[in-house]
Enzyme design. Structure first.
Site, PDB file in Angstrom:
ATOM      1  CE1 TYR A  64      -4.295  -1.234  -0.295  1.00  0.00           C
ATOM      2  CE2 TYR A  64      -3.290  -3.038   0.908  1.00  0.00           C
ATOM      3  CZ  TYR A  64      -4.316  -2.545   0.141  1.00  0.00           C
ATOM      4  OH  TYR A  64      -5.355  -3.356  -0.231  1.00  0.00           O
ATOM      5  CG  HIS A 116     -14.396   0.837  -3.042  1.00  0.00           C
ATOM      6  ND1 HIS A 116     -14.241   0.388  -4.333  1.00  0.00           N
ATOM      7  CD2 HIS A 116     -15.632   0.406  -2.661  1.00  0.00           C
ATOM      8  CE1 HIS A 116     -15.327  -0.274  -4.721  1.00  0.00           C
ATOM      9  NE2 HIS A 116     -16.184  -0.265  -3.724  1.00  0.00           N
ATOM     10  CB  CYS A 127      -8.645  -0.140  19.113  1.00  0.00           C
ATOM     11  SG  CYS A 127      -7.576   1.245  18.694  1.00  0.00           S
ATOM     12  CG  ASN A 218     -14.799   1.614 -20.068  1.00  0.00           C
ATOM     13  OD1 ASN A 218     -13.830   1.125 -20.630  1.00  0.00           O
ATOM     14  ND2 ASN A 218     -15.166   1.303 -18.832  1.00  0.00           N
TER      15      ASN A 218
HETATM   16  P1  OAD Z   1     -11.437  -2.015 -13.016  1.00  0.00           P
HETATM   17  O1  OAD Z   1      -9.969  -2.234 -13.149  1.00  0.00           O
HETATM   18  O2  OAD Z   1     -12.301  -3.177 -12.714  1.00  0.00           O
HETATM   19  O3  OAD Z   1     -11.999  -1.340 -14.360  1.00  0.00           O
HETATM   20  C1  OAD Z   1     -11.344  -0.241 -14.946  1.00  0.00           C
HETATM   21  C2  OAD Z   1     -12.172   0.220 -16.113  1.00  0.00           C
HETATM   22  O4  OAD Z   1     -11.588   1.399 -16.634  1.00  0.00           O
HETATM   23  C3  OAD Z   1     -12.274  -0.783 -17.269  1.00  0.00           C
HETATM   24  O5  OAD Z   1     -13.628  -0.880 -17.686  1.00  0.00           O
HETATM   25  C4  OAD Z   1     -11.405  -0.156 -18.351  1.00  0.00           C
HETATM   26  O6  OAD Z   1     -11.862  -0.468 -19.663  1.00  0.00           O
HETATM   27  C5  OAD Z   1     -11.588   1.318 -18.051  1.00  0.00           C
HETATM   28  N1  OAD Z   1     -10.506   2.202 -18.519  1.00  0.00           N
HETATM   29  C6  OAD Z   1      -9.185   1.926 -18.701  1.00  0.00           C
HETATM   30  N2  OAD Z   1      -8.532   3.033 -19.118  1.00  0.00           N
HETATM   31  C7  OAD Z   1      -9.438   4.032 -19.187  1.00  0.00           C
HETATM   32  C8  OAD Z   1      -9.388   5.412 -19.550  1.00  0.00           C
HETATM   33  N3  OAD Z   1      -8.239   5.998 -19.906  1.00  0.00           N
HETATM   34  N4  OAD Z   1     -10.524   6.130 -19.503  1.00  0.00           N
HETATM   35  C9  OAD Z   1     -11.708   5.566 -19.127  1.00  0.00           C
HETATM   36  N5  OAD Z   1     -11.810   4.271 -18.771  1.00  0.00           N
HETATM   37  C10 OAD Z   1     -10.705   3.506 -18.800  1.00  0.00           C
HETATM   38  O7  OAD Z   1     -11.631  -0.841 -11.940  1.00  0.00           O
HETATM   39  P2  OAD Z   1     -12.933  -0.461 -11.088  1.00  0.00           P
HETATM   40  O8  OAD Z   1     -14.172  -0.659 -11.894  1.00  0.00           O
HETATM   41  O9  OAD Z   1     -12.675   0.873 -10.512  1.00  0.00           O
HETATM   42  O10 OAD Z   1     -12.163  -2.216  -5.026  1.00  0.00           O
HETATM   43  O11 OAD Z   1     -12.862  -1.555  -9.965  1.00  0.00           O
HETATM   44  C11 OAD Z   1     -13.811  -1.521  -8.927  1.00  0.00           C
HETATM   45  C12 OAD Z   1     -13.172  -1.967  -7.634  1.00  0.00           C
HETATM   46  O12 OAD Z   1     -12.491  -3.228  -7.812  1.00  0.00           O
HETATM   47  C13 OAD Z   1     -12.071  -1.066  -7.114  1.00  0.00           C
HETATM   48  O13 OAD Z   1     -12.548   0.071  -6.440  1.00  0.00           O
HETATM   49  C14 OAD Z   1     -11.340  -1.984  -6.185  1.00  0.00           C
HETATM   50  C15 OAD Z   1     -11.257  -3.211  -7.044  1.00  0.00           C
HETATM   51  O14 OAD Z   1     -11.131  -4.429  -6.350  1.00  0.00           O
HETATM   52  C16 OAD Z   1     -11.677  -2.084  -3.793  1.00  0.00           C
HETATM   53  O15 OAD Z   1     -10.513  -1.773  -3.603  1.00  0.00           O
HETATM   54  C17 OAD Z   1     -12.659  -2.363  -2.727  1.00  0.00           C
END
Ligand code: OAD
Length: 249
Positions: A64, A116, A127, A218
């Site tokens: 992290y 998140h 704690c 996207n």
């Molecule tokens: P993902 O990695 O699942 O999806 C990323 C999305 O961004 C995909 O649909 C890509 O096609 C798109 N993408 C890539 N480059 C891009 C760009 N330049 N402009 C626009 N879109 C683009 O990420 P999240 O959907 O955010 O959870 O994932 C959701 C959650 O899964 C995260 O918050 C995290 C992860 O596990 C936690 O940490 C709890």
């Protein structure tokens, strides 16, 4: 039929719902993109769960801090900036993000709803007390190495990052505000998310069900079967500035 940008110009309440893709052009890895996504290279069970942290705190804390260091070096991109600029153009904008970075805030967005959690917030694993002092970022953290987590000033338990891990609840008040905004908005822009992680993923559907128009930004196709759901294909940093120019010319 393509999305009509005047709908954005006429909206009274806009929700912008973002995922990792909005930060991709700042050099921050997404989660599920093949090859480059974090979950293609790292094990979420080990790095994004309380069990994984208890099993090897130094490994998880170091990972992290590596992400934190990468984000500290990154800059908001044209997508983050366009979202901040949009807030000044419409009567009300609610920004809901799944991202744990601070790039929206650094682009000028205010009152961001972090579903998140945030990478720069820390609390005790045992704690739950928030860290009293800022947590220093070691200079070499960016290379990724084992780092022992600092200890809680109150109970000496290990500090953990303030992000939501698998198996954990989302912050309830934040989720409620996001759901309420989704039900009340006229237009929801869903930017850079795979829409695979619940309950966040239900937000665009909730807005559609309540009568809003939903626009997906996207580079990958997103299913848009509903007559009020639209797709603007491309990168957030290119599509969003263009959309603003069209809507507010
Ligand atoms: P993902 O990695 O699942 O999806 C990323 C999305 O961004 C995909 O649909 C890509 O096609 C798109 N993408 C890539 N480059 C891009 C760009 N330049 N402009 C626009 N879109 C683009 O990420 P999240 O959907 O955010 O959870 O994932 C959701 C959650 O899964 C995260 O918050 C995290 C992860 O596990 C936690 O940490 C709890």
């Amino acid at each position: 039929m393509p999305f009509d940008p005047t709908l954005l110009a006429q909206a009274r309440h806009v929700v912008v719902f973002t995922g990792a893709g909005v930060s991709a052009e700042s050099g921050i890895a997404t989660f599920r993109d093949k090859l480059t996504g974090l979950w293609a290279r790292f094990d979420p069970a080990q790095l994004a769960s309380a069990e994984g942290f208890r099993a090897d705190p130094a490994l998880v804390w170091g990972w992290y801090q590596m992400r934190r260091a990468g984000i500290a070096k990154a800059e908001p991109n044209a997508g983050h900036l366009a979202i901040a600029a949009l807030a000044a153009q419409v009567p009300k904008l609610t920004l809901v993000t799944q991202n744990v970075d601070d790039l929206h805030e650094r682009a000028g967005s205010r009152a961001v709803l972090h579903l998140h959690g945030r990478l720069n917030a820390f609390r005790c694993l045992d704690c739950a007390r928030p860290a009293d002092e800022p947590v220093a970022l070691p200079e070499d953290a960016v290379h990724g190495r084992r780092i022992e987590p600092p200890r809680c000033a109150c109970c000496a338990g290990p500090l953990r990052p303030g992000v939501v891990w698998f198996g954990e609840m989302l912050p309830e008040a934040v989720l409620e505000q996001a759901f309420a905004a989704a039900r009340q908005c006229d237009v929801l822009l869903s930017v850079g998310t795979s829409g695979l992680v619940q309950p966040a993923a239900s937000i665009p559907r909730m807005a559609l069900a309540a009568g809003a128009t939903v626009v997906h930004v996207n580079p990958q196709p997103v299913p848009c079967e509903h007559p009020r759901a639209f797709m603007l294909p491309g990168k957030a940093g290119e599509v969003l500035p263009q959309l603003l120019r069209q809507a507010f010319a």
